[in-house]
Scaffold this motif. Structure first.
Motif, PDB file in Angstrom:
ATOM      1  N   ILE A   1       0.795  -1.227   0.000  1.00 37.64           N
ATOM      2  CA  ILE A   1       0.000   0.000   0.000  1.00 37.64           C
ATOM      3  C   ILE A   1       0.827   1.276   0.000  1.00 37.64           C
ATOM      4  O   ILE A   1       0.268   2.364  -0.185  1.00 37.64           O
ATOM      5  CB  ILE A   1      -0.978   0.030   1.195  1.00 37.64           C
ATOM      6  CG1 ILE A   1      -0.218   0.141   2.530  1.00 37.64           C
ATOM      7  CG2 ILE A   1      -1.866  -1.211   1.191  1.00 37.64           C
ATOM      8  CD1 ILE A   1      -1.131   0.229   3.756  1.00 37.64           C
TER       9      ILE A   1
ATOM     10  N   LYS B   1       0.430   3.597  -3.056  1.00 37.41           N
ATOM     11  CA  LYS B   1      -0.900   4.183  -3.158  1.00 37.41           C
ATOM     12  C   LYS B   1      -1.093   5.303  -2.140  1.00 37.41           C
ATOM     13  O   LYS B   1      -1.884   6.219  -2.349  1.00 37.41           O
ATOM     14  CB  LYS B   1      -1.959   3.094  -2.961  1.00 37.41           C
ATOM     15  CG  LYS B   1      -1.871   1.992  -4.004  1.00 37.41           C
ATOM     16  CD  LYS B   1      -2.632   0.746  -3.572  1.00 37.41           C
ATOM     17  CE  LYS B   1      -2.317  -0.420  -4.509  1.00 37.41           C
ATOM     18  NZ  LYS B   1      -2.857  -1.696  -4.025  1.00 37.41           N
TER      19      LYS B   1
ATOM     20  N   GLN C   1      -6.625  -4.011   1.245  1.00 33.94           N
ATOM     21  CA  GLN C   1      -7.506  -2.929   0.812  1.00 33.94           C
ATOM     22  C   GLN C   1      -8.183  -2.278   2.008  1.00 33.94           C
ATOM     23  O   GLN C   1      -8.331  -1.052   2.057  1.00 33.94           O
ATOM     24  CB  GLN C   1      -8.560  -3.451  -0.162  1.00 33.94           C
ATOM     25  CG  GLN C   1      -9.442  -2.357  -0.760  1.00 33.94           C
ATOM     26  CD  GLN C   1      -8.656  -1.356  -1.570  1.00 33.94           C
ATOM     27  OE1 GLN C   1      -7.884  -1.729  -2.448  1.00 33.94           O
ATOM     28  NE2 GLN C   1      -8.835  -0.062  -1.294  1.00 33.94           N
TER      29      GLN C   1
ATOM     30  N   LEU D   1      -5.631  -0.051   3.709  1.00 31.71           N
ATOM     31  CA  LEU D   1      -5.443   1.138   2.877  1.00 31.71           C
ATOM     32  C   LEU D   1      -6.609   2.107   3.038  1.00 31.71           C
ATOM     33  O   LEU D   1      -6.396   3.327   3.182  1.00 31.71           O
ATOM     34  CB  LEU D   1      -5.298   0.724   1.416  1.00 31.71           C
ATOM     35  CG  LEU D   1      -5.234   1.851   0.382  1.00 31.71           C
ATOM     36  CD1 LEU D   1      -4.010   2.731   0.600  1.00 31.71           C
ATOM     37  CD2 LEU D   1      -5.229   1.275  -1.034  1.00 31.71           C
TER      38      LEU D   1
ATOM     39  N   THR E   1      -6.306   5.978   4.373  1.00 32.91           N
ATOM     40  CA  THR E   1      -6.707   7.043   3.448  1.00 32.91           C
ATOM     41  C   THR E   1      -7.823   7.885   4.047  1.00 32.91           C
ATOM     42  O   THR E   1      -7.787   9.131   3.996  1.00 32.91           O
ATOM     43  CB  THR E   1      -7.164   6.433   2.112  1.00 32.91           C
ATOM     44  OG1 THR E   1      -6.103   5.664   1.550  1.00 32.91           O
ATOM     45  CG2 THR E   1      -7.565   7.522   1.130  1.00 32.91           C
TER      46      THR E   1
END
Length: 270
Positions: free
Chosen positions: A76, A79, A250, A253, A257
């Motif tokens: 990650i 990203k 995911q 992440l 975020t």
């Protein structure tokens, strides 16, 4: 038209700086000080800090608590536009510390070490300090306490993620039941990232035990600890492992975020 020509010539001559190039690597271990200075904090404000311990994990590697957060960080970091700090491989291991190859750091020593690590990252210019924790027990409380203390002292934003807890809904979705320490969830994650080191030929269900209210055993009699009785046994299904690995990364992440976006919207330590 003449202005465009002049700008183009200047760029060719190196007189006008171009856009910032991608970092050579996301891993701080491999960065030189000059490139680090070019990146932090001007281009990169976030650092991922994997932490874990060496502890018996059924038929998984003893370093599973280190391997999992390291893999998450590598997956990650791009990203998030983050760097990855070196892993703190030794932690505060509990009642499994009698199993061969297991190590434990004194709680006071660990707290002092984590305080110095997070403080050093803050002094180096990072704004967002994200601890990816692979080990439970009393270590989680220490990490929460230290991260809040350092955040307040240096006015930086800190986040601690215990991935197995954050992914509990995913565990339920993929396996239909809770997991455990070295259970279905952790076994799947490690199988996806290091299949050659998961020795399922050594596994049997009698290697797993649940914790029981009102009962304390030292050492704990099994290195696979089920969250619920008769649930969470490893099944070593490769397709489930891959699906679980991707979904967990995911989820982690998304948490990071979303948290950073909320900090930014609130204007916290801009």
């Amino acid at each position: 038209m003449h202005v465009k020509i002049l700008i183009a010539l200047a760029l060719l001559a190196g007189c006008v700086p171009s856009a910032q190039a991608a970092p050579t690597t996301r891993e701080m271990n491999l960065l030189g000080w000059q490139e680090f200075a070019e990146l932090v904090p001007g281009e990169i404000e976030t650092v991922l800090i994997p932490v874990g311990t060496l502890e018996a994990h059924g038929v998984l590697p003893n370093g599973s608590d280190n391997l999992a957060p390291e893999a998450m960080a590598r997956d990650i970091s791009g990203k998030l536009n983050a760097l990855i700090a070196p892993t703190l491989n030794y932690g505060v291991t509990g009642s499994l510390d009698a199993f061969p190859g297991t190590f434990s750091i004194n709680a006071e020593t660990y707290e002092a070490m984590m305080t110095d690590i997070l403080s050093g990252l803050a002094r180096n210019g990072f704004k967002n300090l994200v601890v990816l924790n692979g080990h439970g027990g009393s270590q989680t409380a220490i990490l929460q306490r230290v991260s809040e203390k350092v955040g307040r002292q240096f006015q930086v934003r800190t986040l601690v993620i215990n991935w197995w807890s954050a992914a509990s809904e995913i565990t339920q979705q993929v396996f239909g039941e809770p997991g455990g320490h070295a259970g279905s969830n952790e076994s799947a994650y490690v199988q996806a990232l290091a299949p050659d080191y998961v020795h399922k030929e050594r596994y049997s269900d009698d290697m797993a035990s649940p914790r029981t209210d009102g009962v304390t055993a030292y050492p704990f009699p099994s290195s696979i600890v089920l969250y619920e009785p008769d649930q969470g046994y490893p099944d070593f299904d490769a397709s489930k492992a891959e699906r679980y690995y991707k979904a967990v990364n995911q989820r982690v992440l998304d948490i990071i975020t979303d948290t950073i976006a909320r900090w930014d919207r609130a204007g916290i330590f801009p």
